[in-house]
Design a protein around this motif. Structure first.
Motif, PDB file in Angstrom:
ATOM      1  N   ALA A  54      47.280  33.045  21.255  1.00  0.00           N
ATOM      2  CA  ALA A  54      47.896  34.362  21.070  1.00  0.00           C
ATOM      3  C   ALA A  54      49.066  34.488  22.034  1.00  0.00           C
ATOM      4  O   ALA A  54      48.977  34.068  23.183  1.00  0.00           O
ATOM      5  CB  ALA A  54      46.885  35.473  21.331  1.00  0.00           C
ATOM      6  N   ILE A 127      49.289  35.816  16.610  1.00  0.00           N
ATOM      7  CA  ILE A 127      47.999  35.141  16.700  1.00  0.00           C
ATOM      8  C   ILE A 127      48.045  33.957  15.745  1.00  0.00           C
ATOM      9  O   ILE A 127      48.193  34.126  14.543  1.00  0.00           O
ATOM     10  CB  ILE A 127      46.854  36.107  16.329  1.00  0.00           C
ATOM     11  CG1 ILE A 127      46.815  37.271  17.323  1.00  0.00           C
ATOM     12  CG2 ILE A 127      45.526  35.382  16.286  1.00  0.00           C
ATOM     13  CD1 ILE A 127      45.974  38.429  16.874  1.00  0.00           C
ATOM     14  N   GLY A 140      40.674  35.989  17.534  1.00  0.00           N
ATOM     15  CA  GLY A 140      42.114  36.224  17.687  1.00  0.00           C
ATOM     16  C   GLY A 140      42.395  37.515  18.415  1.00  0.00           C
ATOM     17  O   GLY A 140      43.263  37.588  19.300  1.00  0.00           O
ATOM     18  N   ALA A 144      44.231  38.042  21.879  1.00  0.00           N
ATOM     19  CA  ALA A 144      45.419  38.891  21.909  1.00  0.00           C
ATOM     20  C   ALA A 144      45.321  39.915  23.026  1.00  0.00           C
ATOM     21  O   ALA A 144      46.312  40.214  23.702  1.00  0.00           O
ATOM     22  CB  ALA A 144      45.591  39.592  20.568  1.00  0.00           C
TER      23      ALA A 144
END
Lengths: 248, 229
Positions: A54, A127, A140, A144
């Motif tokens: 990410a 991502i 993800g 992130a």
């Protein structure tokens, strides 16, 4: 994905799952913060066989200009699967699924980032799923949120998630690929760990109300464990920087 | 002040220890929480979080290095490595510019040293060049570092930057926004860039000043030897 294979046995007589986990066990997780040089913030996560990167850019000027909001920043997340991330080559580019996931992830992150502090800007979150093995949206999102913190962006809290699901009529935690493909339901959940507010909640498949409740509670408990790993990853990267401030 | 500065993460509850909440702290239900990753410090009754990462946030009075990205009839638009582009109006320059003649003084791609004149509540930034030392930069080389590393490159009371300047015989200007301008011979520019990257990388290891001196003198010797051959 999808497809039903009635012959596959996902839970054996001892209650062990296909990869040897018990019903409420997470896959091994590894998080690393600040892996990219050029991005303002970045993170890499290995969640079981998922491998996801990410990256965060911003706050920066909004292009196209019409997306600009004079009172707050716009947070734009893009979820993308690499062509080589799944068994059969995934056609590159946004599809129905990744557009939806980008939206739910953007909304989840927008609920914690203090967007009012940066009017007329954009915060871009990318991502990239390098290897997929079920539960990528949550992995993800978890990465992130670490990348946002690494970028020094003000937020109310980190976001962390975990998925639950139903396999062979049992509610289980953190489905892997086989369980996701041949199981009965998948239930991704993301929360704000401090307040336990839910910021992402989806369901694919059929579960009774009681099962959903059980899955939700399991996912929240597991998410709090992942939260510790997120904090640990950030501390690991910044411990040296704090020492340097000490000297000054 | 505390002996060991601990790292705080977003969402962490923080004890104000009788201080007022300062930068990087928000209050919810009477409790204080951290907004961004940083370290705690107490200054004149306020508990602040000093960020350890992130983009440059313009502050009034900062001297920054910027690049002209657009020209308008009575102002220039300058990229100062912040979330926003900053306008520089002709009235805030030392020159007498006729309407529409902005291009004669500064063009797209020019690099300037400017001061941040004001930042308003919606974060709009205005620049000024009406002060001695603020000028258009000619020649030299520009590099970018993380704005959080700027105090380290300058050093205590400018000690580090003085070493760099004296030992390499070059001109250096460090903008608060993390953009650094270096002028001198090619060798000295390369040496300064190398030293700055060393500072960025190893700022947390004790004895930084000595190591920077070592690096510069070692380079000097090598260069001298090269010169002799």
């Amino acid at each position: 994905m999808g497809g039903i294979n009635k012959d596959i046995k996902l839970i054996d007589e001892n209650g062990k799952r296909i990869d040897g986990r018990s019903f409420n066990e997470l896959r091994p997780i590894k998080i690393e913060a600040g892996v990219l040089e050029r991005a303002d913030g970045s993170a890499y996560i290995e969640w079981g066989n998922n491998k996801i990167i990410a990256a965060v850019y911003g706050p920066r000027e909004v292009y196209p200009k019409h997306m600009q909001d004079p009172s707050r920043a716009v947070l734009r997340a893009r979820y993308n699967m690499a062509a080589f991330s799944v068994d059969e080559r995934k056609k590159p580019g946004p599809d129905r699924r990744s557009i939806e996931l980008s939206l739910v992830i953007s909304n989840a992150l927008s609920s914690v980032v203090l967007l009012e502090q940066f009017p007329r800007t954009a915060i871009d979150v990318f991502i990239e799923v390098l290897q997929a093995d079920a539960g990528t949206r949550i992995a993800g999102l978890t990465a992130a949120s670490v990348a946002l913190a690494d970028a020094g962006i003000p937020m109310k809290d980190l976001i962390v998630g975990c998925a639950a699901g139903k396999v062979d009529n049992t509610v289980v935690l953190d489905l892997n690929k086989e369980e996701d493909n041949y199981g009965q339901a998948d239930l991704p959940v993301a929360i704000i760990p401090r307040t336990k507010e839910i910021v992402l909640f989806q369901m694919d498949g059929d579960m009774t109300f009681d099962e959903v409740e059980m899955g939700l509670n399991m996912a929240i408990d597991a998410a709090l464990k992942v939260y510790e790993l997120q904090k640990d990853a950030l501390r690991r990267k910044y411990i040296n920087l704090a020492q340097e401030d000490e000297q000054q | 002040m505390e002996k060991i500065r601990e790292i705080v993460l977003p969402g962490e509850e923080i004890d104000l220890m009788g201080n007022k909440p300062g930068n990087g702290i928000y209050i919810e239900n009477g409790k204080a929480y951290v907004e961004y990753l940083g370290v705690k410090t107490v200054k004149s009754g306020y508990l602040n979080i000093i960020p350890l990462s992130g983009r440059y946030q313009p502050q009034k009075g900062d001297k920054v290095i910027g690049k002209v990205v657009d020209i308008m009839p009575s102002n220039w638009v300058v990229d100062i490595n912040a979330p926003y582009l900053a306008p520089l109006h002709v009235n805030d320059t030392p020159w007498k510019v006729d309407f529409g003649d902005t291009g004669k003084y500064l063009n797209v791609g020019d690099t300037i040293i400017a001061k941040i004149m004001s930042v308003n509540e919606v974060k709009q930034v205005w620049l000024t060049m009406k002060e001695p030392g603020l000028r258009k930069l000619e020649g030299g080389h520009v590099i970018t570092v993380s704005p959080t590393k700027v105090p380290r490159i300058i050093g205590k009371d400018g000690s580090m930057i003085k070493i760099l300047k004296d030992m390499t015989n070059s001109k250096i200007y460090v903008g608060q926004n993390g953009i650094i301008w270096i002028d001198g011979s090619i060798d000295s520019i390369l040496k300064v860039v190398g030293a700055i990257r060393l500072i960025e990388r190893e700022a947390h290891i004790i004895g930084l000043t000595d190591r920077v001196k070592d690096f510069l003198s070692k380079n000097k010797k090598e260069n001298d030897e090269n010169g002799r051959n």
